[in-house]
Scaffold this motif. Structure first.
Motif, PDB file in Angstrom:
ATOM      1  N   ILE A  24       1.284  -0.860  -3.305  1.00 58.48           N
ATOM      2  CA  ILE A  24       0.548   0.380  -3.565  1.00 58.48           C
ATOM      3  C   ILE A  24      -0.900   0.134  -3.190  1.00 58.48           C
ATOM      4  CG2 ILE A  24      -0.318   1.920  -5.356  1.00 58.48           C
ATOM      5  CD1 ILE A  24       3.094   0.199  -5.578  1.00 58.48           C
ATOM      6  N   VAL A  25      -1.436   0.941  -2.286  1.00 60.20           N
ATOM      7  CA  VAL A  25      -2.801   0.782  -1.792  1.00 60.20           C
ATOM      8  C   VAL A  25      -3.659   1.926  -2.327  1.00 60.20           C
ATOM      9  CG1 VAL A  25      -4.273   0.616   0.246  1.00 60.20           C
ATOM     10  CG2 VAL A  25      -1.965  -0.333   0.297  1.00 60.20           C
ATOM     11  N   ASP A  26      -4.709   1.570  -3.061  1.00 55.94           N
ATOM     12  CA  ASP A  26      -5.632   2.544  -3.650  1.00 55.94           C
ATOM     13  C   ASP A  26      -7.003   2.361  -3.002  1.00 55.94           C
ATOM     14  OD1 ASP A  26      -7.346   4.075  -5.167  1.00 55.94           O
ATOM     15  OD2 ASP A  26      -6.698   3.273  -7.102  1.00 55.94           O
ATOM     16  N   SER A  27      -7.407   3.322  -2.170  1.00 58.71           N
ATOM     17  CA  SER A  27      -8.692   3.230  -1.465  1.00 58.71           C
ATOM     18  C   SER A  27      -9.809   3.968  -2.181  1.00 58.71           C
ATOM     19  CB  SER A  27      -8.537   3.790  -0.043  1.00 58.71           C
ATOM     20  OG  SER A  27      -7.536   3.094   0.663  1.00 58.71           O
ATOM     21  N   ALA A  28      -9.554   4.471  -3.383  1.00 56.01           N
ATOM     22  CA  ALA A  28     -10.571   5.135  -4.207  1.00 56.01           C
ATOM     23  C   ALA A  28     -11.190   6.344  -3.508  1.00 56.01           C
ATOM     24  CB  ALA A  28     -11.662   4.143  -4.619  1.00 56.01           C
ATOM     25  N   ASN A  29     -10.425   6.998  -2.631  1.00 50.90           N
ATOM     26  CA  ASN A  29     -10.943   8.131  -1.846  1.00 50.90           C
ATOM     27  C   ASN A  29     -12.191   7.748  -1.058  1.00 50.90           C
ATOM     28  OD1 ASN A  29      -8.948  10.006  -2.641  1.00 50.90           O
ATOM     29  ND2 ASN A  29     -10.030  10.418  -4.542  1.00 50.90           N
ATOM     30  N   ILE A  79       2.658   2.222   0.057  1.00 47.69           N
ATOM     31  CA  ILE A  79       2.469   3.543  -0.535  1.00 47.69           C
ATOM     32  C   ILE A  79       0.987   3.717  -0.820  1.00 47.69           C
ATOM     33  CG2 ILE A  79       3.084   5.055  -2.462  1.00 47.69           C
ATOM     34  CD1 ILE A  79       5.573   3.145  -2.782  1.00 47.69           C
ATOM     35  N   GLU A  80       0.356   4.730  -0.231  1.00 45.83           N
ATOM     36  CA  GLU A  80      -1.083   4.924  -0.369  1.00 45.83           C
ATOM     37  C   GLU A  80      -1.391   6.050  -1.347  1.00 45.83           C
ATOM     38  OE1 GLU A  80      -5.016   5.045   2.525  1.00 45.83           O
ATOM     39  OE2 GLU A  80      -3.109   5.804   3.288  1.00 45.83           O
ATOM     40  N   VAL A  81      -2.328   5.791  -2.251  1.00 44.00           N
ATOM     41  CA  VAL A  81      -2.826   6.805  -3.182  1.00 44.00           C
ATOM     42  C   VAL A  81      -4.349   6.856  -3.067  1.00 44.00           C
ATOM     43  CG1 VAL A  81      -0.903   6.455  -4.791  1.00 44.00           C
ATOM     44  CG2 VAL A  81      -2.997   5.148  -5.103  1.00 44.00           C
ATOM     45  N   ASN A  82      -4.924   7.952  -3.522  1.00 43.88           N
ATOM     46  CA  ASN A  82      -6.391   8.118  -3.485  1.00 43.88           C
ATOM     47  C   ASN A  82      -6.949   7.826  -2.096  1.00 43.88           C
ATOM     48  OD1 ASN A  82      -6.548   8.722  -6.288  1.00 43.88           O
ATOM     49  ND2 ASN A  82      -6.507   6.560  -6.778  1.00 43.88           N
ATOM     50  N   HIS A  83      -6.488   8.562  -1.112  1.00 43.69           N
ATOM     51  CA  HIS A  83      -6.906   8.305   0.259  1.00 43.69           C
ATOM     52  C   HIS A  83      -7.488   9.556   0.928  1.00 43.69           C
ATOM     53  CE1 HIS A  83      -3.201  10.280   1.760  1.00 43.69           C
ATOM     54  NE2 HIS A  83      -2.635   9.708   0.699  1.00 43.69           N
ATOM     55  N   VAL A 111     -12.412   8.435  -8.712  1.00 42.77           N
ATOM     56  CA  VAL A 111     -11.962   9.370  -9.731  1.00 42.77           C
ATOM     57  C   VAL A 111     -10.488   9.088 -10.016  1.00 42.77           C
ATOM     58  CG1 VAL A 111     -11.616  11.793 -10.340  1.00 42.77           C
ATOM     59  CG2 VAL A 111     -13.624  11.114  -9.004  1.00 42.77           C
ATOM     60  N   TYR A 112     -10.207   8.536 -11.196  1.00 38.80           N
ATOM     61  CA  TYR A 112      -8.855   8.135 -11.575  1.00 38.80           C
ATOM     62  C   TYR A 112      -8.256   7.189 -10.532  1.00 38.80           C
ATOM     63  CZ  TYR A 112      -9.644  12.262 -14.427  1.00 38.80           C
ATOM     64  OH  TYR A 112     -10.201  13.188 -15.280  1.00 38.80           O
ATOM     65  N   GLY A 113      -9.069   6.253 -10.067  1.00 39.14           N
ATOM     66  CA  GLY A 113      -8.620   5.282  -9.090  1.00 39.14           C
ATOM     67  C   GLY A 113      -9.718   4.292  -8.786  1.00 39.14           C
ATOM     68  N   GLY A 114      -9.412   3.324  -7.924  1.00 37.07           N
ATOM     69  CA  GLY A 114     -10.403   2.331  -7.551  1.00 37.07           C
ATOM     70  C   GLY A 114     -10.528   1.215  -8.561  1.00 37.07           C
ATOM     71  N   SER A 173      -4.076   6.794 -10.704  1.00 38.27           N
ATOM     72  CA  SER A 173      -2.929   7.006  -9.810  1.00 38.27           C
ATOM     73  C   SER A 173      -2.203   5.718  -9.451  1.00 38.27           C
ATOM     74  CB  SER A 173      -3.397   7.694  -8.525  1.00 38.27           C
ATOM     75  OG  SER A 173      -4.055   8.906  -8.814  1.00 38.27           O
ATOM     76  N   ALA A 174      -2.948   4.680  -9.083  1.00 40.40           N
ATOM     77  CA  ALA A 174      -2.314   3.436  -8.648  1.00 40.40           C
ATOM     78  C   ALA A 174      -1.552   2.774  -9.798  1.00 40.40           C
ATOM     79  CB  ALA A 174      -3.363   2.480  -8.084  1.00 40.40           C
ATOM     80  N   ILE A 175      -2.137   2.772 -10.983  1.00 43.99           N
ATOM     81  CA  ILE A 175      -1.496   2.141 -12.138  1.00 43.99           C
ATOM     82  C   ILE A 175      -0.196   2.863 -12.484  1.00 43.99           C
ATOM     83  CG2 ILE A 175      -1.755   1.553 -14.569  1.00 43.99           C
ATOM     84  CD1 ILE A 175      -3.540  -0.028 -12.594  1.00 43.99           C
ATOM     85  N   LEU A 176      -0.249   4.187 -12.521  1.00 38.93           N
ATOM     86  CA  LEU A 176       0.956   4.957 -12.844  1.00 38.93           C
ATOM     87  C   LEU A 176       2.040   4.747 -11.789  1.00 38.93           C
ATOM     88  CD1 LEU A 176      -0.692   8.321 -14.002  1.00 38.93           C
ATOM     89  CD2 LEU A 176       0.240   6.487 -15.433  1.00 38.93           C
ATOM     90  N   LYS A 177       1.650   4.714 -10.532  1.00 42.58           N
ATOM     91  CA  LYS A 177       2.612   4.516  -9.454  1.00 42.58           C
ATOM     92  C   LYS A 177       3.262   3.132  -9.546  1.00 42.58           C
ATOM     93  CE  LYS A 177       3.146   6.970  -6.355  1.00 42.58           C
ATOM     94  NZ  LYS A 177       4.134   8.048  -6.081  1.00 42.58           N
ATOM     95  N   MET A 178       2.480   2.123  -9.912  1.00 41.46           N
ATOM     96  CA  MET A 178       3.028   0.769 -10.013  1.00 41.46           C
ATOM     97  C   MET A 178       4.043   0.658 -11.136  1.00 41.46           C
ATOM     98  SD  MET A 178       0.198  -2.049  -9.008  1.00 41.46           S
ATOM     99  CE  MET A 178       1.511  -3.242  -9.147  1.00 41.46           C
TER     100      MET A 178
END
Length: 285
Positions: A131-136, A156-160, A168-171, A197-202
């Protein structure tokens, strides 16, 4: 953030007024700037960023031509003092502006995937859900592409989304000080990470594949960055107690250095910068 490019345009004008060529890379991760400085043997580099600060704030990071090193606080103080002492004179823009975004991103991806700079060519990641979280932020869509090209099993990418809503809810900002994250911390009503987002997805993917992870048939990991791409946290799902193990960038660097020191005992040293995690530094000692 500097959505209208007010600050970046001012930097470009200043470079051109000094009679130099301004290479403009656009929205890119901070580490790419000193890398380009060194590669191109440039006189210096400038990054307009506020990192993990709120989106209405802007900042600036300066890198010298000497090995692309970031200015120390004393350098910043002296430079600021000199600027206030200068007389403001009208100067024409003698230098030129060159768009190097495509070349810069190509360089960054090649560097990241080069065997000399990673272990990608020496290890298979086919059994890893990542899971990749780029913090937008600046690594949106870039980091995930690098990991896919590195042949991770499932990326799987979130916050992109480059929408200004950084961290915001990431990073990584919310992860500081948490060596692990348990089920109570994602409770929908009161958990601190209930909207990360990343924590929930994991947790979702980890629980789905919990049996396979227990057997060692696959792993569920996370690569979490801050908005300007110069900080990184690694997360891994631990199936036996249904929790996430969190490692900061300094901690992962320490473990890598420990492995390399054992394998190559006569090569090099492990050095932390002055801004590294002191806990990791003390552990290394």
């Amino acid at each position: 953030r500097d959505g209208a490019s007010i600050f970046s345009k001012a930097v470009i004008r200043g470079v051109r007024k000094a009679g130099m060529t301004a290479w403009v890379a656009g929205i890119v991760p901070t580490p790419l700037v000193p890398m380009l400085v060194v590669s191109a043997k440039a006189l210096g580099g400038v990054m307009i960023t506020a990192s993990h600060n709120p989106k209405e704030q802007n900042g600036i990071k300066l890198f010298s031509g000497y090995r692309g090193m970031k200015f120390l606080p004393e350098n910043d103080r002296l430079l600021t003092s000199d600027l206030f002492d200068c007389d403001v004179l009208p100067i024409k823009q003698a230098g030129v502006k060159v768009d190097v975004r495509n070349e810069a991103l190509g360089f960054f991806k090649r560097f990241s995937l080069n065997d000399e700079n990673s272990w990608i060519g020496k290890k298979s990641f086919r059994d890893v859900f990542l899971i990749v979280d780029s913090a937008n932020g600046s690594l949106s869509r870039i980091a995930a592409e690098v990991f896919r090209r590195a042949r991770f099993g499932k990326v799987i990418e979130v916050n992109h989304s480059l929408n200004g809503k950084v961290n915001v809810y990431g990073g990584v900002a919310d992860l500081e000080g948490y060596p692990e994250i348990n089920a109570e911390m994602i409770d929908s009503s009161s958990g601190f990470f209930r909207r990360h987002s990343a924590i929930l997805k994991m947790f979702k993917i980890g629980r789905k594949h919990r049996v396979e992870v227990k057997r060692g048939e696959c792993r569920v990991c996370g690569a979490v960055f801050d908005a300007d791409g110069d900080r990184f946290y690694m997360i891994e799902y631990e199936p036996f107690s249904d929790r996430l193990i969190v490692l900061s960038g300094d901690e992962t660097a320490f473990h890598q250095a420990s492995y390399l020191a054992r394998r190559y005992p006569h090569r090099g040293l492990f050095l932390n910068t002055v801004e590294s995690d002191l806990n990791s530094g003390c552990f290394a000692k």
